[in-house]
Design an enzyme around this catalytic site. Structure first.
Site, PDB file in Angstrom:
ATOM      1  N   ALA A 218       2.009  18.556 -12.855  1.00  0.00           N
ATOM      2  CA  ALA A 218       1.139  17.868 -13.818  1.00  0.00           C
ATOM      3  C   ALA A 218      -0.314  18.180 -13.507  1.00  0.00           C
ATOM      4  CB  ALA A 218       1.353  16.349 -13.744  1.00  0.00           C
TER       5      ALA A 218
ATOM      6  N   THR B 283      -3.184  16.496 -12.544  1.00  0.00           N
ATOM      7  CA  THR B 283      -3.383  15.145 -11.984  1.00  0.00           C
ATOM      8  C   THR B 283      -4.838  14.845 -11.610  1.00  0.00           C
ATOM      9  OG1 THR B 283      -2.721  16.011  -9.824  1.00  0.00           O
ATOM     10  CG2 THR B 283      -1.019  14.893 -11.103  1.00  0.00           C
TER      11      THR B 283
ATOM     12  N   TYR C 244      -6.488  11.912 -19.041  1.00  0.00           N
ATOM     13  CA  TYR C 244      -5.250  12.082 -18.260  1.00  0.00           C
ATOM     14  C   TYR C 244      -4.138  11.216 -18.851  1.00  0.00           C
ATOM     15  CZ  TYR C 244      -1.990  11.350 -14.363  1.00  0.00           C
ATOM     16  OH  TYR C 244      -0.861  11.221 -13.583  1.00  0.00           O
TER      17      TYR C 244
HETATM   18  P1  NDP Z   1       0.232  16.318  -7.230  1.00  0.00           P
HETATM   19  O1  NDP Z   1      -1.162  16.441  -7.761  1.00  0.00           O
HETATM   20  O2  NDP Z   1       0.466  16.114  -5.790  1.00  0.00           O
HETATM   21  O3  NDP Z   1       1.085  17.577  -7.668  1.00  0.00           O
HETATM   22  C1  NDP Z   1       1.003  18.119  -8.949  1.00  0.00           C
HETATM   23  C2  NDP Z   1       1.580  19.497  -8.871  1.00  0.00           C
HETATM   24  O4  NDP Z   1       1.467  20.064 -10.168  1.00  0.00           O
HETATM   25  C3  NDP Z   1       0.832  20.420  -7.883  1.00  0.00           C
HETATM   26  O5  NDP Z   1       1.740  21.022  -6.994  1.00  0.00           O
HETATM   27  C4  NDP Z   1       0.191  21.435  -8.795  1.00  0.00           C
HETATM   28  O6  NDP Z   1       0.224  22.741  -8.287  1.00  0.00           O
HETATM   29  C5  NDP Z   1       1.121  21.400  -9.981  1.00  0.00           C
HETATM   30  N1  NDP Z   1       0.465  21.988 -11.136  1.00  0.00           N
HETATM   31  C6  NDP Z   1      -0.732  21.663 -11.687  1.00  0.00           C
HETATM   32  N2  NDP Z   1      -1.017  22.511 -12.689  1.00  0.00           N
HETATM   33  C7  NDP Z   1       0.012  23.396 -12.728  1.00  0.00           C
HETATM   34  C8  NDP Z   1       0.295  24.530 -13.533  1.00  0.00           C
HETATM   35  N3  NDP Z   1      -0.532  24.930 -14.494  1.00  0.00           N
HETATM   36  N4  NDP Z   1       1.441  25.192 -13.308  1.00  0.00           N
HETATM   37  C9  NDP Z   1       2.294  24.817 -12.341  1.00  0.00           C
HETATM   38  N5  NDP Z   1       2.088  23.760 -11.540  1.00  0.00           N
HETATM   39  C10 NDP Z   1       0.948  23.068 -11.746  1.00  0.00           C
HETATM   40  O7  NDP Z   1       0.900  15.147  -8.095  1.00  0.00           O
HETATM   41  P2  NDP Z   1       2.032  14.115  -7.688  1.00  0.00           P
HETATM   42  O8  NDP Z   1       3.144  14.792  -6.983  1.00  0.00           O
HETATM   43  O9  NDP Z   1       1.375  12.933  -7.083  1.00  0.00           O
HETATM   44  O10 NDP Z   1       2.516  13.694  -9.151  1.00  0.00           O
HETATM   45  C11 NDP Z   1       3.842  13.851  -9.614  1.00  0.00           C
HETATM   46  C12 NDP Z   1       3.961  13.209 -10.974  1.00  0.00           C
HETATM   47  O11 NDP Z   1       3.666  11.821 -10.889  1.00  0.00           O
HETATM   48  C13 NDP Z   1       3.020  13.776 -12.037  1.00  0.00           C
HETATM   49  O12 NDP Z   1       3.687  13.835 -13.265  1.00  0.00           O
HETATM   50  C14 NDP Z   1       1.907  12.738 -12.118  1.00  0.00           C
HETATM   51  O13 NDP Z   1       1.297  12.736 -13.393  1.00  0.00           O
HETATM   52  C15 NDP Z   1       2.682  11.469 -11.846  1.00  0.00           C
HETATM   53  N6  NDP Z   1       1.876  10.391 -11.300  1.00  0.00           N
HETATM   54  C16 NDP Z   1       1.114  10.603 -10.166  1.00  0.00           C
HETATM   55  C17 NDP Z   1       0.334   9.579  -9.654  1.00  0.00           C
HETATM   56  C18 NDP Z   1      -0.509   9.773  -8.431  1.00  0.00           C
HETATM   57  O14 NDP Z   1      -1.102   8.785  -7.950  1.00  0.00           O
HETATM   58  N7  NDP Z   1      -0.569  10.977  -7.834  1.00  0.00           N
HETATM   59  C19 NDP Z   1       0.316   8.246 -10.278  1.00  0.00           C
HETATM   60  C20 NDP Z   1       1.167   8.134 -11.431  1.00  0.00           C
HETATM   61  C21 NDP Z   1       1.910   9.178 -11.906  1.00  0.00           C
HETATM   62  P3  NDP Z   1      -0.759  23.262  -7.121  1.00  0.00           P
HETATM   63  O15 NDP Z   1      -0.189  22.650  -5.868  1.00  0.00           O
HETATM   64  O16 NDP Z   1      -0.604  24.741  -7.180  1.00  0.00           O
HETATM   65  O17 NDP Z   1      -2.112  22.767  -7.482  1.00  0.00           O
END
Ligand code: NDP
Length: 303
Positions: free
Chosen positions: A61, A63, A126
């Site tokens: 995502a 994020t 977001y």
């Molecule tokens: P992270 O930010 O830790 O991880 C998001 C991942 O998405 C990263 O590994 C990033 O890759 C990857 N990503 C971003 N853009 C792309 C792209 N264009 N192509 C491929 N991969 C991409 O998020 P979380 O694990 O914390 O979040 C997991 C889910 O939970 C998400 O759907 C988020 O919206 C949701 N969520 C998260 C919260 C939070 O507090 N973090 C709160 C509520 C919901 P890279 O490592 O290469 O940057």
């Protein structure tokens, strides 16, 4: 289950899913940004068509909540358009799509937990783009689990708890927001519940035909960022860490005293009963996994 396709495998949740999903399928295809770029919609559709998974799990995502305010197209491509591509592909393959969403789809009004069907009204880009992703999944007609979560942290990567520990070593006093309420939720818990839910679906035909929908996947209980910080610091000190900012020196402040580009919901409480009842699982109090994470931080430093 023959094949699971995991996208966003390098994030907090994605990393834990690599562990939790491994025992579920003969083949777990792990994709990070390099092989599964969510901003390349054509490439993404080709990847799913080539792999033909039984289940797609999308942990990727956009994020960066504040950056999204000035990069609307970038956030929408990853959080909404890519999700629509995955949902259409899942529908065509008759595959399940597991996807994660957020408390930020709500406006944060009131003081009681939001149910899954409460009206949505995101406060920023977001939340708006994550909501569009949810809507695309529902409109596609694919079988899905949308797990809304909040305040995610993990042992790996940077997060609020680790930042508080670092700052408490450097400074005598910390000022932390006290008027936003939610539930810190461990990536480990999110991954474990995802795996349990998929295992239930694979082994219970009745459940599998009725369970498609949206669920709140958050740890039980509630806290503020301020009380969360105090808890983390007290736990770390109990484990023998020497910190300059003791729990009494964590000062509560109001949201308006710490301005950021994106507006955050004041009330991030999510009701989590539906998930527990549907899949027969327990979502433990938030303190349980936070305590583990602090202990792990401490153990790692001792090695
Ligand atoms: P992270 O930010 O830790 O991880 C998001 C991942 O998405 C990263 O590994 C990033 O890759 C990857 N990503 C971003 N853009 C792309 C792209 N264009 N192509 C491929 N991969 C991409 O998020 P979380 O694990 O914390 O979040 C997991 C889910 O939970 C998400 O759907 C988020 O919206 C949701 N969520 C998260 C919260 C939070 O507090 N973090 C709160 C509520 C919901 P890279 O490592 O290469 O940057």
């Amino acid at each position: 289950m023959n094949k699971i396709l995991l996208l966003g495998a390098n994030g907090q949740v994605g990393w834990e899913l690599q562990r939790a999903l491994a025992p579920l399928a003969k083949d777990l295809v792990i994709c990070d940004r390099r092989r599964g770029d969510l901003s390349n919609l054509q490439g993404l559709a080709e990847l799913v068509a080539q792999e033909r998974p039984d289940v797609i799990v999308n942990a990727g995502a956009y994020t960066a909540v504040d950056k999204a305010e000035s990069d609307i197209d970038g956030a929408r491509r990853v959080n909404a358009e890519a999700v629509a591509v995955l949902a259409r592909a899942a529908h065509e393959l008759d595959a399940w799509l597991v996807h994660y969403s957020t408390d930020y789809v709500f406006d944060g009004s009131g003081a009681s937990p939001f149910e899954e069907d409460a009206p949505t009204a995101p406060l920023g880009v977001y939340g708006q783009t994550k909501l569009e992703g949810e809507q695309a999944i529902r409109e596609s007609g694919c079988q899905h689990l949308i797990f809304r979560t909040s305040w995610v942290y993990a042992n790996r990567g940077s997060n609020f708890a680790k930042t508080m520990l670092r700052l408490a070593k450097e400074r005598d006093e910390l000022r932390v927001i006290a008027d936003q309420i939610g539930s810190p939720t461990s990536a480990e818990l999110i991954a474990d519940i995802t795996a349990l839910a998929l295992h239930c679906l694979a082994n219970d035909a009745d459940l599998s035909s009725n369970a498609s929908g949206t669920y709140h996947l958050v740890a039980s209980g509630e806290t503020s960022w301020h009380r969360y910080a105090k808890f983390v610091i007290a736990e770390a000190m109990n484990l023998g860490n020497e910190l300059r900012a003791t729990p009494e020196r964590i000062i509560p402040i109001a949201t308006h005293e710490y301005p950021l580009p994106a507006k955050r919901p004041a009330n991030s409480r999510l009701a989590n009963r539906k998930l527990q009842d549907t899949f027969g699982v327990v979502l433990p109090p938030w303190e349980y996994h936070v305590r583990r994470m602090i202990q792990e931080q401490f153990d790692q430093r001792a090695v």
